[in-house]
Design a protein around this motif. Structure first.
Motif, PDB file in Angstrom:
ATOM      1  N   ASP A   1     -16.173  -5.500  -3.692  1.00  0.00           N
ATOM      2  CA  ASP A   1     -16.358  -4.086  -3.365  1.00  0.00           C
ATOM      3  C   ASP A   1     -15.918  -3.316  -4.672  1.00  0.00           C
ATOM      4  OD1 ASP A   1     -16.724  -1.860  -2.021  1.00  0.00           O
ATOM      5  OD2 ASP A   1     -15.610  -2.413  -0.473  1.00  0.00           O
TER       6      ASP A   1
ATOM      7  N   ASN B   1      -6.440  -6.508  -2.739  1.00  0.00           N
ATOM      8  CA  ASN B   1      -7.127  -5.074  -2.398  1.00  0.00           C
ATOM      9  C   ASN B   1      -6.397  -4.347  -3.348  1.00  0.00           C
ATOM     10  OD1 ASN B   1      -8.123  -2.966  -1.403  1.00  0.00           O
ATOM     11  ND2 ASN B   1      -7.143  -3.191   0.716  1.00  0.00           N
TER      12      ASN B   1
ATOM     13  N   PHE C   1     -11.272  -6.127  -3.750  1.00  0.00           N
ATOM     14  CA  PHE C   1     -11.717  -4.934  -3.292  1.00  0.00           C
ATOM     15  C   PHE C   1     -11.306  -3.810  -4.402  1.00  0.00           C
ATOM     16  CE2 PHE C   1     -12.111  -7.320   0.543  1.00  0.00           C
ATOM     17  CZ  PHE C   1     -12.886  -6.973   1.101  1.00  0.00           C
TER      18      PHE C   1
ATOM     19  N   ASN D   1       0.914  -1.220  -0.110  1.00  0.00           N
ATOM     20  CA  ASN D   1      -0.074   0.070  -0.122  1.00  0.00           C
ATOM     21  C   ASN D   1       0.770   1.324   0.107  1.00  0.00           C
ATOM     22  OD1 ASN D   1      -2.307  -1.702   0.221  1.00  0.00           O
ATOM     23  ND2 ASN D   1      -2.151  -1.794   2.517  1.00  0.00           N
TER      24      ASN D   1
ATOM     25  N   VAL E   1      -2.775  -0.892  -2.493  1.00  0.00           N
ATOM     26  CA  VAL E   1      -3.311   0.261  -2.603  1.00  0.00           C
ATOM     27  C   VAL E   1      -2.536   1.478  -2.950  1.00  0.00           C
ATOM     28  CG1 VAL E   1      -5.087   1.852  -1.272  1.00  0.00           C
ATOM     29  CG2 VAL E   1      -4.882  -0.540  -0.718  1.00  0.00           C
TER      30      VAL E   1
ATOM     31  N   ASN F   1      -2.221  -6.848  -0.683  1.00  0.00           N
ATOM     32  CA  ASN F   1      -2.938  -5.315  -0.571  1.00  0.00           C
ATOM     33  C   ASN F   1      -1.894  -4.424  -1.343  1.00  0.00           C
ATOM     34  OD1 ASN F   1      -4.970  -5.279   1.581  1.00  0.00           O
ATOM     35  ND2 ASN F   1      -3.509  -6.634   2.559  1.00  0.00           N
TER      36      ASN F   1
ATOM     37  N   SER G   1     -12.037 -12.681  -2.402  1.00  0.00           N
ATOM     38  CA  SER G   1     -12.410 -11.419  -2.237  1.00  0.00           C
ATOM     39  C   SER G   1     -11.488 -10.334  -2.925  1.00  0.00           C
ATOM     40  CB  SER G   1     -12.079 -11.095  -0.627  1.00  0.00           C
ATOM     41  OG  SER G   1     -12.771 -11.945   0.332  1.00  0.00           O
TER      42      SER G   1
ATOM     43  N   SER H   1      -8.164  -1.284  -3.915  1.00  0.00           N
ATOM     44  CA  SER H   1      -8.780   0.058  -3.710  1.00  0.00           C
ATOM     45  C   SER H   1      -7.932   1.350  -4.121  1.00  0.00           C
ATOM     46  CB  SER H   1      -9.165   0.002  -2.284  1.00  0.00           C
ATOM     47  OG  SER H   1     -10.166  -1.068  -1.943  1.00  0.00           O
TER      48      SER H   1
END
Length: 964
Positions: A932, A886, A907, A818, A869, A867, A905, A888
């Motif tokens: 998401d 993820n 996102f 991230n 981001v 992750n 999952s 996002s």
């Protein structure tokens, strides 16, 4: 008698296959259809005769069914015979009455009103229960409702069926395949219920009157048992609308009743007169909420067995004349809340008398054996009337005259002289009492609540009651001090005494002290060998506390704001509380330095003591301490202590710390920003959080790792003073699995790679001074092969270094990237260079989007959680084990390709990505469950159904409420 458990058949006729269903299935489907048929059972010959006669009586319309019955009998199906006969009879409109079928013109299943001699005989017999069928037996049905009832003349229309049923499956060896044993034994088809009269009597003895009435409608045996006079000794008609005729009938039926309650009934006077004249064994009588005439009290003498009379909220007589209560055997009399002018009581055997809240002006007592007298709240009784009544009872042991405002000290002196055995005295709310010259040496309980005349001088009189055990002095507003030395005193209570300032109690048997809301109290001295718990909450002016309590275990001094540091001497060894276990000093705001040395203390609470700056505890048994709100604590020492965990992160001004805790496993120093000197000796410590301890240096880390070799989790986030020398000392931690060096100024990780060989989790968030080559030992030298979780968020590593790390460190399972400002693309797929380095080429059979569910032949890559981001433009991922992704806030994301068959999952929150791109990407994720797409401006929230259609495995889709 025998109880046949049969089915009530409901519904249209069914075909033969439907009839072959088992008895168990029919029972579950029609449990409400069971009823009881009670038939006589003179002998086994009669049973066989009934089975022979029943089908012979069937009308011509049932001939086919009878033929079927005879055929089944020849095949050995004896157990279903009676069942089929009864069904045949019911189909032809007959009724079964006392095991004899009679033709009937009605098909409504009405029970017969006739009775038989056999039924009369069955009353005296032990009940038997016949299962009627095996559970696996075929269960035919008919097209109408039929009821097979007990042949009682009143049982057909009463509408109440409270019978209980006992079912038997016929044989424990029945294979359950629809076949019936050809030679069933008697025990298989008959269950003996030992419901003898004695047994039934014992069972019914546990029922109240309401349940006895329900049991009475089951059968005549139960009716006889439930109406036995043993169960109706007490006739309770409280608040019942019962007529005189009904009551007379009950008295005639149960002449030996011993208790009657007529409180709240109409015509109470007439009813009680019937009871007095009819029930010669009456022992207890309860009346109330009505009027009783003179005749009742004159008739009481007729109840020679009466022992207890309770009259509540009643009008006695016509309100003018004197009411006499004369009885030679009465032992307990209550006349409470009654309206009466004068009362005269002559009961030589009376032991207990209560006249509470009655409004008589005079009472004359001739009760020489009276032990208990309650005249509380008799406001119309004068001082002289009370004196005259009480002194006429020389055997009195308990007297309650609370709320009798006329009582004086002179009356108390007379009572003390006449009633030498008085043990209990309640004189609360008697404003004229001061106990001057009153001596009650045998008194054990004394209640003087709200007595305005009680002062410190009254304690001299109380001190003569050397047998006193219980003393209450609530709301004695003129009381300033209490000093007592009573050897038997066990309980003392002082609540809301506004002027009370000094308590001195030297009582070896004292076990309970209740002192509350005495705002002027400043000194307490207690000596006791029995006191175990002391609560002195909210004594805001308490400054001095002296205790000599050898058995004291718990002390609560919450909100005693005036206590000073000297209080610590009371609870330390040698202070008078050698067995103290728990000490609560919450919100004692005058404490500045707490120094305790106790070998027994195991729990200490200092919540809200904001003025404390120094804490020195030498308590080897201390297991629990609460320091919430001690935000000015500067120096703390726990040497020694038995603490297993300690949180000092709530003490931001702590600068010096010493801990010697051989049992401690967890220590949190998070937020101790000025902590510069710390000595930690905890050989069993496994978790240490020193986040934001910016003053801790390498010497602290070296000393701690040497004295705490079992540490498994070490968090040094935002500890900028920790350098390479400190990190090299980590080699002492052979079990270290988690290391957090986020937000530090490290430039070289070589000490970590050399010292932490068992590391599994490494967090390097915002380590912006790390060079691009600082992680090369991970993927070039195979360092830290056990590493599973790596966090490089908000770092400055270049994209090529991250790509090489991901390409070669196949053992990683969790990676966080991230906020990595140098990351622009994540190409790890069929067209990406990074993926080619893994040996997977575009167009090869090793990976194909058409065959996404097949295992992908790629290196043994364990990555499960990613992750990222960041400001990515293109993402092309192919990872077989990846389950969480993820992406996002990737506002520039344009390309998304996923080859992740195990992804569950995804996102994409706040991503500026096209809806078609998302649809293409998730179409290859056959196990995706959560998606998401909130705040994605190019994805319409109204088209979520399309996403579900493309990816049927989706269970949760999070989207913005506003359409794109």
């Amino acid at each position: 008698m025998r109880i046949w458990c049969l089915l009530c058949f409901i519904g249209d006729e069914e075909d033969d296959n439907q009839r072959e269903r088992t008895m168990e299935e029919r029972f579950l489907a029609n449990a409400d259809g069971f009823e009881v048929n009670i038939v006589s059972d003179d002998d086994d010959d009669r049973e066989e005769r009934e089975e022979e006669e029943a089908p012979s009586a069937v009308a011509g319309a049932a001939e086919d069914q009878l033929s079927l019955t005879i055929s089944r009998r020849r095949q050995g199906e004896e157990t279903s015979l009676l069942f089929e006969e009864m069904v045949s009879a019911m189909r032809c409109g007959g009724n079964w009455d006392d095991a004899t079928w009679r033709p009937s013109n009605s098909c409504e299943g009405e029970a017969s009103a006739s009775t038989s001699t056999a039924a009369d005989d069955s009353y005296h017999k032990r009940a038997r229960v016949y299962s009627g069928l095996n559970e696996s037996m075929p269960c035919p049905s008919t097209g109408r409702d039929y009821n097979i009832n007990q042949s009682s003349p009143n049982s057909s229309n009463n509408g109440i069926f409270d019978q209980n049923f006992i079912l038997n499956d016929g044989s424990a060896e029945n294979p359950g395949n629809g076949e019936i044993d050809e030679n069933p034994s008697t025990e298989d088809s008959e269950i003996q219920m030992d419901l003898t009269d004695d047994l039934l009597h014992m069972v019914f003895s546990f029922l109240d009157h309401g349940n006895l009435c329900h049991a009475a409608i089951v059968c005549r045996q139960w009716k006889a048992a439930s109406t036995h006079e043993d169960f109706w000794r007490c006739l309770n008609f409280e608040n019942r609308n019962i007529s005189i005729e009904q009551f007379e009938d009950m008295c005639h039926r149960y002449p030996n009743a011993t208790e009657v309650n007529l409180s709240g009934t109409r015509n109470m006077h007439l009813l009680v007169m019937r009871a007095v004249s009819s029930l010669r064994n009456l022992e207890a009588l309860t009346l109330g909420r009505g009027q009783l005439g003179d005749a009742f009290f004159h008739a009481l003498v007729e109840c020679s067995m009466l022992r207890s009379l309770d009259v509540n909220e009643a009008i006695l007589g016509n309100g003018v004349q004197e009411i006499p209560i004369n009885h030679d055997r009465l032992c307990d009399l209550k006349v409470t809340k009654c309206r009466v002018m004068r009362l005269s009581i002559r009961c030589p055997q009376l032991k207990s008398l209560s006249l509470k809240r009655s409004n008589m002006a005079q009472v004359a007592l001739n009760c020489p054996l009276l032990n208990l007298l309650d005249i509380s709240s008799c406001h119309k009784l004068t001082d002289a009337a009370i004196r005259s009544a009480v002194i006429s009872c020389p055997q009195l042991e308990s007297l309650d005259m609370s709320n009798c405002s006329c009582v004086s000290d002179e009356t108390l002196r007379e009572i003390a002289h006449s009633c030498a055995n008085l043990h209990v005295l309640n004189s609360s709310y008697c404003p004229n009492i001061s106990l001057e010259s009153v001596r009650l040496p045998m008194l054990t309980v004394l209640k003087l609540d709200n007595c305005e005349g009680i002062t410190s001088a009254s304690m001299a009189a109380i001190a003569h009651s050397y047998m006193l055990e219980d003393l209450e002095l609530d709301n004695c507003h003129m009381l300033t001090s209490v000093s007592l030395d009573l050897p038997r005193l066990q309980k003392i209570r002082l609540v809301h005494c506004r002027k009370f300032a000094d308590l001195n109690v030297q009582c070896s048997m004292l076990s309970s002290v209740m002192v509350s809301n005495c705002t002027a109290l400043h000194r307490i001295s207690i000596s006791s060998n029995s006191l175990q718990k002391l609560a002195l909450q909210k004594q805001e002016n308490l400054t001095m506390l002296a205790l000599q309590c050898q058995c004291l275990l718990e002390v609560d001094l919450t909100d005693c704001a005036s206590l000073t540091n000297s209080i610590c001497n009371v609870f330390s060894d040698g202070g008078g509380c050698p067995m103290l276990k728990s000490l609560v000093l919450d919100n004692c705001e005058s404490l500045t330095a707490v120094q305790l040395s106790s070998t027994s203390l195991d729990s200490l609470s200092l919540v809200g003591c904001r003025a404390i700056t120094t804490l020195d505890l030498a308590c080897p048994c201390l297991q629990k301490i609460c320091l919430d709100g001690c935000d000015h604590l500067e120096r703390a020492s726990f040497c020694p202590a038995a603490l297993r965990s300690l949180n000092l992160g709530i003490c931001p001004k702590l600068n010096t710390l010493r801990i010697d805790a051989p049992c401690m496993v967890s220590l949190e120093l998070k937020g101790c920003g000025v902590l510069s000197e710390a000595s930690i000796n905890c050989p069993l410590l496994t978790s240490l959080d020193a986040s934001f301890c910016s003053q801790l240096k390498d010497d602290f880390l070296s000393a701690t790792t040497a004295s705490c070799p079992l540490i498994e989790s070490l968090i040094l986030m935002s500890c900028p003073s920790i350098g390479s020398d400190g990190l090299f000392s980590l080699r002492c931690l052979l079990n270290l699995a988690t290391l957090d060096l986020s937000y530090t100024f490290l430039t070289n990780l070589q000490p970590v790679f050399e010292s932490c060989l068992q590391l599994k989790v490494l967090k390097l968030q915002a380590c912006k001074y790390l060079a691009d080559t600082s992680l090369e030992p991970l993927y070039k030298e195979s360092a830290l092969q056990g590493l599973r979780d790596l966090d490089l968020s908000y770092g400055t590593l270049c994209q090529s270094a991250i790509e090489e790390l991901l390409a070669y460190c196949t053992h990683l399972t969790h990676v966080s990237l991230n906020g990595c400002i140098n990351m622009h693309d994540l190409n790890w797929g069929s067209t990406g260079v990074g993926f080619e380095s893994l040996g997977v080429h575009s167009g090869s059979s090793m990976f194909s989007f058409e065959n996404i569910n097949e295992p992908i032949e790629q290196p043994n890559r364990l990555l499960q959680n990613l992750n990222c981001v960041a400001n990515l433009k293109e993402v092309d991922l192919a990872c077989y084990n990846l389950s969480f992704l993820n992406l996002s806030n990737c506002c520039s994301l344009e390309v998304l390709k996923l080859g992740c068959p195990k992804l569950t999952s995804l996102f994409l929150q706040s991503c500026n990505i096209e809806e078609e791109t998302v649809e293409t990407a998730i179409s290859q994720c056959s196990m995706l469950e959560t998606l998401d797409v909130r705040f994605c401006p190019k994805i319409c929230s109204m088209n979520m159904g399309g996403l579900r259609a493309i990816c049927p495995s989706l269970k949760r889709i999070y989207s913005s409420l506003t359409p794109a």
